[in-house]
Design a protein around this motif. Structure first.
Motif, short mmCIF file in Angstrom:
data_model
loop_
_atom_site.label_atom_id
_atom_site.label_comp_id
_atom_site.label_asym_id
_atom_site.label_seq_id
_atom_site.Cartn_x
_atom_site.Cartn_y
_atom_site.Cartn_z
N THR A 151 -13.19 -11.22 -2.37
CA THR A 151 -12.93 -10.17 -1.37
C THR A 151 -11.64 -9.40 -1.66
N PRO A 152 -10.48 -10.06 -1.90
CA PRO A 152 -9.28 -9.29 -2.24
C PRO A 152 -9.45 -8.44 -3.50
N LEU A 153 -10.22 -8.95 -4.48
CA LEU A 153 -10.45 -8.18 -5.70
C LEU A 153 -11.28 -6.93 -5.41
N ARG A 155 -11.56 -5.40 -2.58
CA ARG A 155 -10.87 -4.47 -1.67
C ARG A 155 -9.97 -3.50 -2.42
N HIS A 156 -9.66 -3.78 -3.69
CA HIS A 156 -8.95 -2.82 -4.52
C HIS A 156 -9.88 -1.71 -5.00
N ILE A 157 -11.19 -1.95 -4.90
CA ILE A 157 -12.17 -0.99 -5.40
C ILE A 157 -12.85 -0.24 -4.26
N PRO A 159 -13.44 -0.15 0.24
CA PRO A 159 -12.92 -0.65 1.52
C PRO A 159 -13.87 -1.69 2.12
N SER A 167 -19.26 -9.86 -0.47
CA SER A 167 -18.66 -10.99 -1.18
C SER A 167 -19.51 -12.25 -1.04
#
Length: 313
Positions: A151-153, A155-157, A159, A167
């Motif tokens: 999920t954090p990965l 969220r860089h791509i 929203p 995820s």
């Protein structure tokens, strides 16, 4: 002329043979009884589960109508404004399942084709256990990996909410890949070598032989593996509970939090709802729907496997 009396051992040998046959018959009956008992335990356990689920479900529908359960589009049985529409849970279940199968089908089928048609025997002997090792990882690990890394990965791509269907579905796809790949591999390897050699004799390439001859011949096993993978995804609990969240929504937005049927069942099973209450009975109502869905999928898988099964001599 002297007569010699030769002892007659035929009766003794016959009695020994009869005793041996009788003891073997008793042993066979004992073994058959034990095996029958083992099979009966499985059948009775399944029957008991079905009876309990539908007995409690019947009690649920004494208080909630079918229209409220199947026609309402909101699921809020734990709130003051109670709604019992099951479709948000079904939506969350099939949304995450669709994502999972979009990952598992190409990965699993591609790995099966490579291990069967391209990999050297020594390489295949190493890679197949390595792929199947994914099935041995606890699902709670997949859930936390999706929540804390995937999920954090992502969220860089794009929203995303912290808890989201994307995820959870991606990690379920990785988890289900060994199921699809292993069964598909067995189906592909079951195709006779003569079909491949006949295809090569016609002058087609190896890739063409795989897609025009081998895969159609193994189609029943491949489809069965896909349906079994869907059943596995529908019944998955911990991954979606941790990564997808607990927001029952009727949506197709992959970035939003959703709740699956299994996640809700795990929530109710936590002990916050008193036994015998309406909230507690929703556990069995949702479980009955989940049971029927997986039953239908398994019946379809069995039908397809027998309907399109190829027999070779």
């Amino acid at each position: 002329m002297q007569n010699y009396n030769v002892p007659d051992n035929s009766d003794r040998i016959s009695r020994q043979a009869l005793d041996k046959n009788a003891s073997e018959d008793i042993s066979e009956k004992i073994i058959a009884t034990i095996l029958f008992g083992c099979a009966l335990v499985s059948v009775l356990t399944t029957f008991g589960i079905v009876v309990i689920i539908f007995q409690e479900t019947f009690g649920f529908f004494q208080e909630v109508s079918f229209a409220q359960f199947f026609l309402d589009t909101k699921w809020t049985p734990l709130f003051a404004d109670k709604h019992f529409g099951v479709w948000p849970l079904i939506n969350g279940t099939f949304l995450t399942t669709a994502i999972a199968m979009a990952v598992a089908i190409p990965l699993g089928l591609s790995s099966a084709i490579y291990l069967s048609e391209y990999a050297q025997p020594k390489v295949a002997a190493i890679l197949r256990p390595a792929v199947e090792l994914l099935a041995g990882i606890p699902t709670v690990v997949y859930g936390y990996f999706a929540l804390l890394f995937v999920t954090p990965l992502l969220r860089h791509i794009v929203p995303l909410e912290i808890f989201n269907a994307l995820s959870a579905g991606l990690m379920m796809g990785v988890m289900i890949t060994p199921t699809v790949g292993s069964i598909s591999l067995d189906a592909i390897r079951a195709v006779p070598r003569s079909l491949r050699e006949g295809a090569y004799a016609l002058g087609i390439t190896k890739l063409e032989a795989i897609f025009r001859v081998v895969l159609p011949a193994a189609l029943s096993g491949i489809i069965a593996s896909i349906i079994l993978g869907i059943s596995r995804a529908v019944g998955e609990t911990m991954t979606v509970l941790i990564a997808a969240g607990q927001q029952p929504r009727l949506t197709v937005n992959l970035a939003e939090s959703v709740e699956t049927m299994t996640a809700y069942m795990a929530q109710i099973s936590g002990g916050d709802s008193p036994r015998g209450s309406l909230n507690f009975k929703t556990l069995y109502a949702v479980g009955a729907v989940l049971f029927l869905i997986t039953l239908i999928l398994n019946i379809v898988s069995y039908w397809i496997a027998n309907r399109f099964k190829e027999k070779y001599e």
